[in-house]
Design a protein around this motif. Structure first.
Motif, PDB file in Angstrom:
ATOM      1  N   THR A  53       0.844  -1.182   0.000  1.00  0.00           N
ATOM      2  CA  THR A  53       0.000   0.000   0.000  1.00  0.00           C
ATOM      3  C   THR A  53       0.883   1.237   0.000  1.00  0.00           C
ATOM      4  O   THR A  53       1.854   1.325   0.761  1.00  0.00           O
ATOM      5  CB  THR A  53      -0.910   0.016   1.242  1.00  0.00           C
ATOM      6  N   LEU A  54       0.563   2.201  -0.858  1.00  0.00           N
ATOM      7  CA  LEU A  54       1.352   3.426  -0.989  1.00  0.00           C
ATOM      8  C   LEU A  54       0.523   4.624  -0.547  1.00  0.00           C
ATOM      9  O   LEU A  54      -0.637   4.766  -0.944  1.00  0.00           O
ATOM     10  CB  LEU A  54       1.811   3.614  -2.442  1.00  0.00           C
ATOM     11  N   TYR A  55       1.125   5.483   0.237  1.00  0.00           N
ATOM     12  CA  TYR A  55       0.455   6.692   0.719  1.00  0.00           C
ATOM     13  C   TYR A  55       1.519   7.679   1.184  1.00  0.00           C
ATOM     14  O   TYR A  55       2.715   7.334   1.271  1.00  0.00           O
ATOM     15  CB  TYR A  55      -0.529   6.371   1.847  1.00  0.00           C
ATOM     16  N   LEU A  56       1.097   8.896   1.488  1.00  0.00           N
ATOM     17  CA  LEU A  56       2.049   9.919   1.918  1.00  0.00           C
ATOM     18  C   LEU A  56       2.436   9.692   3.367  1.00  0.00           C
ATOM     19  O   LEU A  56       1.575   9.618   4.251  1.00  0.00           O
ATOM     20  CB  LEU A  56       1.439  11.311   1.764  1.00  0.00           C
ATOM     21  N   ARG A  57       3.712   9.592   3.623  1.00  0.00           N
ATOM     22  CA  ARG A  57       4.239   9.415   4.975  1.00  0.00           C
ATOM     23  C   ARG A  57       5.655   9.979   5.008  1.00  0.00           C
ATOM     24  O   ARG A  57       6.241  10.290   3.961  1.00  0.00           O
ATOM     25  CB  ARG A  57       4.262   7.947   5.380  1.00  0.00           C
ATOM     26  N   MET A  58       6.193  10.090   6.201  1.00  0.00           N
ATOM     27  CA  MET A  58       7.594  10.475   6.368  1.00  0.00           C
ATOM     28  C   MET A  58       8.312   9.360   7.125  1.00  0.00           C
ATOM     29  O   MET A  58       7.846   8.959   8.188  1.00  0.00           O
ATOM     30  CB  MET A  58       7.709  11.793   7.135  1.00  0.00           C
ATOM     31  N   PRO A  59       9.424   8.829   6.596  1.00  0.00           N
ATOM     32  CA  PRO A  59       9.994   9.170   5.289  1.00  0.00           C
ATOM     33  C   PRO A  59       9.102   8.654   4.158  1.00  0.00           C
ATOM     34  O   PRO A  59       8.319   7.730   4.356  1.00  0.00           O
ATOM     35  CB  PRO A  59      11.345   8.459   5.311  1.00  0.00           C
ATOM     36  N   ASN A  60       9.257   9.272   2.984  1.00  0.00           N
ATOM     37  CA  ASN A  60       8.433   8.894   1.848  1.00  0.00           C
ATOM     38  C   ASN A  60       8.672   7.445   1.428  1.00  0.00           C
ATOM     39  O   ASN A  60       9.801   6.950   1.490  1.00  0.00           O
ATOM     40  CB  ASN A  60       8.727   9.782   0.633  1.00  0.00           C
ATOM     41  N   PHE A  61       7.595   6.779   0.981  1.00  0.00           N
ATOM     42  CA  PHE A  61       7.782   5.521   0.269  1.00  0.00           C
ATOM     43  C   PHE A  61       8.607   5.812  -0.979  1.00  0.00           C
ATOM     44  O   PHE A  61       8.425   6.845  -1.638  1.00  0.00           O
ATOM     45  CB  PHE A  61       6.436   4.938  -0.165  1.00  0.00           C
ATOM     46  N   HIS A  62       9.512   4.903  -1.312  1.00  0.00           N
ATOM     47  CA  HIS A  62      10.274   5.068  -2.544  1.00  0.00           C
ATOM     48  C   HIS A  62      10.560   3.698  -3.129  1.00  0.00           C
ATOM     49  O   HIS A  62      10.660   2.706  -2.419  1.00  0.00           O
ATOM     50  CB  HIS A  62      11.581   5.846  -2.317  1.00  0.00           C
ATOM     51  N   GLY A  63      10.645   3.659  -4.461  1.00  0.00           N
ATOM     52  CA  GLY A  63      10.917   2.397  -5.115  1.00  0.00           C
ATOM     53  C   GLY A  63      10.324   2.348  -6.508  1.00  0.00           C
ATOM     54  O   GLY A  63       9.674   3.290  -6.980  1.00  0.00           O
ATOM     55  N   ALA A  64      10.551   1.213  -7.173  1.00  0.00           N
ATOM     56  CA  ALA A  64      10.088   1.051  -8.555  1.00  0.00           C
ATOM     57  C   ALA A  64       8.571   1.045  -8.637  1.00  0.00           C
ATOM     58  O   ALA A  64       8.001   1.441  -9.663  1.00  0.00           O
ATOM     59  CB  ALA A  64      10.651  -0.249  -9.141  1.00  0.00           C
ATOM     60  N   ASP A  65       7.890   0.585  -7.578  1.00  0.00           N
ATOM     61  CA  ASP A  65       6.422   0.587  -7.604  1.00  0.00           C
ATOM     62  C   ASP A  65       5.879   2.010  -7.568  1.00  0.00           C
ATOM     63  O   ASP A  65       4.898   2.330  -8.238  1.00  0.00           O
ATOM     64  CB  ASP A  65       5.851  -0.246  -6.461  1.00  0.00           C
ATOM     65  N   VAL A  66       6.524   2.894  -6.800  1.00  0.00           N
ATOM     66  CA  VAL A  66       6.110   4.300  -6.778  1.00  0.00           C
ATOM     67  C   VAL A  66       6.344   4.935  -8.145  1.00  0.00           C
ATOM     68  O   VAL A  66       5.495   5.669  -8.661  1.00  0.00           O
ATOM     69  CB  VAL A  66       6.871   5.087  -5.688  1.00  0.00           C
ATOM     70  N   ARG A  67       7.492   4.615  -8.748  1.00  0.00           N
ATOM     71  CA  ARG A  67       7.794   5.180 -10.072  1.00  0.00           C
ATOM     72  C   ARG A  67       6.769   4.702 -11.104  1.00  0.00           C
ATOM     73  O   ARG A  67       6.328   5.478 -11.961  1.00  0.00           O
ATOM     74  CB  ARG A  67       9.203   4.779 -10.504  1.00  0.00           C
ATOM     75  N   GLY A 100      -2.989  11.603 -17.359  1.00  0.00           N
ATOM     76  CA  GLY A 100      -3.438  12.988 -17.272  1.00  0.00           C
ATOM     77  C   GLY A 100      -3.500  13.563 -15.878  1.00  0.00           C
ATOM     78  O   GLY A 100      -4.088  14.623 -15.666  1.00  0.00           O
ATOM     79  N   PHE A 101      -2.880  12.882 -14.912  1.00  0.00           N
ATOM     80  CA  PHE A 101      -2.902  13.355 -13.522  1.00  0.00           C
ATOM     81  C   PHE A 101      -1.465  13.685 -13.126  1.00  0.00           C
ATOM     82  O   PHE A 101      -0.744  12.864 -12.560  1.00  0.00           O
ATOM     83  CB  PHE A 101      -3.504  12.279 -12.610  1.00  0.00           C
ATOM     84  N   ALA A 102      -1.044  14.892 -13.461  1.00  0.00           N
ATOM     85  CA  ALA A 102       0.364  15.262 -13.355  1.00  0.00           C
ATOM     86  C   ALA A 102       0.853  15.262 -11.916  1.00  0.00           C
ATOM     87  O   ALA A 102       0.283  15.922 -11.048  1.00  0.00           O
ATOM     88  CB  ALA A 102       0.587  16.639 -13.980  1.00  0.00           C
ATOM     89  N   CYS A 103       1.926  14.508 -11.675  1.00  0.00           N
ATOM     90  CA  CYS A 103       2.530  14.489 -10.332  1.00  0.00           C
ATOM     91  C   CYS A 103       4.008  14.848 -10.402  1.00  0.00           C
ATOM     92  O   CYS A 103       4.752  14.597  -9.455  1.00  0.00           O
ATOM     93  CB  CYS A 103       2.331  13.124  -9.668  1.00  0.00           C
ATOM     94  N   GLY A 104       4.442  15.431 -11.516  1.00  0.00           N
ATOM     95  CA  GLY A 104       5.842  15.823 -11.645  1.00  0.00           C
ATOM     96  C   GLY A 104       6.670  14.677 -12.195  1.00  0.00           C
ATOM     97  O   GLY A 104       6.152  13.665 -12.667  1.00  0.00           O
ATOM     98  N   VAL A 105       7.977  14.849 -12.138  1.00  0.00           N
ATOM     99  CA  VAL A 105       8.901  13.827 -12.648  1.00  0.00           C
ATOM    100  C   VAL A 105       8.720  12.538 -11.866  1.00  0.00           C
ATOM    101  O   VAL A 105       8.605  12.548 -10.643  1.00  0.00           O
ATOM    102  CB  VAL A 105      10.360  14.320 -12.529  1.00  0.00           C
ATOM    103  N   ASP A 106       8.675  11.407 -12.562  1.00  0.00           N
ATOM    104  CA  ASP A 106       8.521  10.117 -11.880  1.00  0.00           C
ATOM    105  C   ASP A 106       9.868   9.719 -11.268  1.00  0.00           C
ATOM    106  O   ASP A 106      10.642   8.968 -11.839  1.00  0.00           O
ATOM    107  CB  ASP A 106       7.985   9.045 -12.831  1.00  0.00           C
ATOM    108  N   ASP A 107      10.081  10.227 -10.041  1.00  0.00           N
ATOM    109  CA  ASP A 107      11.360  10.020  -9.357  1.00  0.00           C
ATOM    110  C   ASP A 107      11.339   8.851  -8.386  1.00  0.00           C
ATOM    111  O   ASP A 107      12.342   8.547  -7.741  1.00  0.00           O
ATOM    112  CB  ASP A 107      11.765  11.295  -8.609  1.00  0.00           C
ATOM    113  N   HIS A 117       2.839  15.830  -4.244  1.00  0.00           N
ATOM    114  CA  HIS A 117       2.316  15.964  -5.604  1.00  0.00           C
ATOM    115  C   HIS A 117       1.757  14.629  -6.103  1.00  0.00           C
ATOM    116  O   HIS A 117       0.740  14.585  -6.810  1.00  0.00           O
ATOM    117  CB  HIS A 117       3.404  16.473  -6.549  1.00  0.00           C
ATOM    118  N   THR A 118       2.433  13.541  -5.725  1.00  0.00           N
ATOM    119  CA  THR A 118       1.931  12.220  -6.099  1.00  0.00           C
ATOM    120  C   THR A 118       0.618  11.931  -5.381  1.00  0.00           C
ATOM    121  O   THR A 118      -0.323  11.390  -5.979  1.00  0.00           O
ATOM    122  CB  THR A 118       2.968  11.137  -5.764  1.00  0.00           C
ATOM    123  N   GLU A 119       0.537  12.314  -4.116  1.00  0.00           N
ATOM    124  CA  GLU A 119      -0.715  12.110  -3.368  1.00  0.00           C
ATOM    125  C   GLU A 119      -1.862  12.884  -4.026  1.00  0.00           C
ATOM    126  O   GLU A 119      -2.966  12.338  -4.203  1.00  0.00           O
ATOM    127  CB  GLU A 119      -0.553  12.574  -1.926  1.00  0.00           C
TER     128      GLU A 119
END
Length: 302
Positions: free
Chosen positions: A79-93, A103-110, A116-118
């Motif tokens: 499950t992915l959601y906004l938290r600190m520290p941020n979730f990070h990984g290939a699934d988030v990308r 069409g739901f812009a969240c910026g660069v897929d980092d 912004h992703t939330e």
């Protein structure tokens, strides 16, 4: 952590080999069976470190291990959601790439799940009729996967200012091939809906758009419900586009249509923040009607 390196053997080596294999790196079968950090594992680790921009080496140190874990996540693994520290990984990308392309812009897929992703995720959830909590559970992943033919292999970064007027012939073709019912919840919304119908009828005698008052017909392909206000808090979620927050209407409509699981497809267009009694003119209504019809025709033209 203690580095995992040449000559080591056991479960830790097996874990490294399994992750590398899942990412497409070749590991000798005998070496894998023996859980041995041998020549093919060394080659795979070297290649992985180079691809990730890590310092050259043939050991799995803490930096390499962290990158390997990140790269191993598949969309839906957690499950992915906004938290600190941020979730990070290939699934988030992967989630970011899908959202951007839909069409739901969240910026660069980092690969980092930030605010912004939330926000983009909440807009997507609202668009397809899910509870818009900004948390990616299995229901959200199911919609993302169902729409893979729309976003997979497409460029991640979309032009959010890409709305454009449709050509006359192309718009007429769409209107003649789709049966659409459009109506409004309130006076302003009904005004906009009737103008959409007027423009569609003027575009082609064979327009498939019909107006409805209280109950939408069921023998159509798509029902468009226009409203000046948002849904009540206790209402069931439904596929919704908030026009004031949308700069890429055709993409949003296309996503909602592709995600629908039943017919007729139902889509709510909210004019929240756009319409104010006493300040909303007939010119404003006409502009919105043109924008809505253009967006519909563009989205349904494929």
């Amino acid at each position: 952590m203690e580095s995992i390196k040449q000559g080591m053997q056991g479960p830790a080596v097996e874990d490294v080999q399994t992750r590398l294999t899942s990412l497409g790196y070749a590991i000798d079968s005998a070496e894998a069976a023996a859980q041995e950090f041998g020549a093919s594992t060394i080659a795979a680790v070297n290649a992985f470190r180079a691809e990730q921009g890590l310092e050259a080496g043939d050991e799995v140190d803490s930096a390499c291990w962290s990158a390997l874990v990140d790269a191993s996540y598949k969309l839906g693994d957690r499950t992915l959601y906004l938290r600190m520290p941020n979730f990070h990984g290939a699934d988030v990308r992967a989630l970011q790439r899908a959202l951007n392309t839909l069409g739901f812009a969240c910026g660069v897929d980092d690969g980092y799940f930030g605010p912004h992703t939330e926000a983009a995720l909440q807009q997507f959830q609202e668009n397809v009729g899910l509870f818009a909590d900004g948390m990616a559970f299995q229901d959200t992943f199911a919609y993302i996967n169902r729409l893979h033919h729309v976003w997979e292999g497409k460029p991640s970064v979309v032009d959010v200012e890409a709305e454009a007027r449709m050509g006359f012939a192309r718009a007429a073709s769409v209107l003649e091939s789709w049966h659409i019912a459009i109506g409004g919840e309130d006076a302003i919304a009904r005004n906009v809906a009737s103008r959409v119908w007027n423009i569609a009828t003027a575009t082609t005698d064979g327009s498939g758009i019909v107006l409805y008052d209280e109950s939408a017909p069921s023998d159509v392909d798509l029902v468009i419900e226009i409203a000046s206000e948002g849904l009540p808090e206790d209402a069931e979620p439904r596929a919704t586009i908030e026009l004031a927050q949308c700069n890429n209407l055709p993409l949003r409509i296309k996503t909602a249509v592709a995600a629908a699981t039943s017919k007729p497809i139902r889509l709510r267009i909210e004019l929240t923040g756009i319409t104010t009694y006493g300040m909303f003119t007939s010119s404003d209504a006409q502009t919105l009607a043109v924008r809505l019809l253009d967006g519909l025709c563009d989205a349904l033209s494929d």
